[in-house]
Design an enzyme around this catalytic site. Structure first.
Site, short mmCIF file in Angstrom:
data_model
loop_
_atom_site.label_atom_id
_atom_site.label_comp_id
_atom_site.label_asym_id
_atom_site.label_seq_id
_atom_site.Cartn_x
_atom_site.Cartn_y
_atom_site.Cartn_z
N SER A 164 43.18 35.61 9.26
CA SER A 164 44.35 35.37 10.11
C SER A 164 43.92 34.44 11.24
O SER A 164 42.75 34.44 11.66
CB SER A 164 44.86 36.69 10.70
OG SER A 164 45.82 36.44 11.73
N TYR A 216 43.06 44.65 15.10
CA TYR A 216 43.50 43.67 14.11
C TYR A 216 42.76 42.35 14.30
O TYR A 216 42.19 41.79 13.36
CB TYR A 216 45.01 43.44 14.22
CG TYR A 216 45.52 42.45 13.19
CD1 TYR A 216 45.60 42.79 11.84
CD2 TYR A 216 45.90 41.16 13.57
CE1 TYR A 216 46.04 41.89 10.89
CE2 TYR A 216 46.34 40.26 12.64
CZ TYR A 216 46.42 40.61 11.30
OH TYR A 216 46.84 39.72 10.36
#
Length: 264
Positions: free
Chosen positions: A141, A154
């Site tokens: 990501s 995350y």
């Protein structure tokens, strides 16, 4: 990826979003598929569509990669028989301030985003070494480069995915094993709504679709990229980051403490 390595393509998190699109695109490229997710009804629906639309050879496996039993089942499937490509797409957000998220929830995110991805990558690479070829795709990501007050675990887990995958790419650079990290920005999927969040966390204009992401990622793979950032128009921006990273690594090898830390 113009030629198909014999064996199945395995896609995790395939019941919707990015994983479902990967399954579709790999089916169009002639791969037999093993699609993995927790939601069996959605897997069955996707498998039926791929068989009807493309005549694809599709097997489904319902498993929860956050559990030891589920991970072991998928790990065994990845390591059993010929494998053409593994797409490690399954992941969790765990978004919210650290104080607002339970320790158990944080651990589940780490198990899925780091432990499962690492073990499945390890199993796939063992198969690729035996076969002499294969492709590993890990979905990271852009948050890997963006520390966030609402996404500590995350962001941290995706930084792991990025560095882990790039390190593997260096390890296998002189072989027929391909390794790619894909770095999505905001994507129109169930990622936010599944966590009770609104897509409005990002402006509408910043989103691309899962179809656009996967098509770009596969184009990057075909072009030989190790890191693919589908929504980055100016590649010089990434080159600047890489140049700064290399300069940083060179400078910290000076063998001297920085002057600002010297006392007296």
């Amino acid at each position: 990826m113009s030629s198909i390595i014999p064996g199945r393509a395995v896609v995790t998190g395939a019941s919707s979003g990015i994983g479902a699109v990967y399954a579709d695109r790999l089916a169009t490229r002639g791969h037999a598929l093993l699609i993995v997710a927790r939601r069996g009804d959605r897997l069955d629906a996707l498998a039926a569509r791929l068989r009807a639309q493309y005549g694809a050879d599709v097997t489904t496996l319902v498993a929860d990669l956050e559990t030891s039993a589920g991970l072991a089942e998928v790990e065994a499937a990845v390591g059993n028989g010929q494998l053409s490509i593994l797409v490690n797409n399954a992941g969790a957000g765990g978004l919210g301030s650290l104080a607002a998220v339970s320790a158990d929830a944080l651990e589940r995110t780490i198990k899925l985003n780091i432990v499962a991805l690492t073990r499945l990558s390890h199993a796939a690479l063992a198969r690729f070494r035996e076969q002499g070829a294969g492709t590993l795709v890990n979905i990271a990501s852009v948050m890997a480069l963006a520390p966030s007050p609402s996404g500590a675990v995350y962001s941290g887990s995706k930084a792991y995915v990025l560095n882990f995958t790039r390190s593997l790419a260096f390890e296998y650079a002189d072989t027929a094993v391909r390794v790619q990290a894909v770095m999505p920005g905001p994507i129109r999927t169930e990622f936010f709504t599944s966590q009770g969040l609104s897509d409005s966390i990002f402006p509408d204009s910043s989103f691309i679709s899962a179809d656009q992401l996967v098509d770009a990622a596969l184009a990057g793979l075909d072009a030989g990229e190790t890191v693919t950032i589908p929504s980055l128009e100016n590649l010089a921006t990434w080159d600047t980051i890489e140049t700064a990273r290399k300069a940083f690594m060179a400078e910290i090898g000076s063998g001297a403490v920085a002057s600002r830390y010297r006392v007296g």
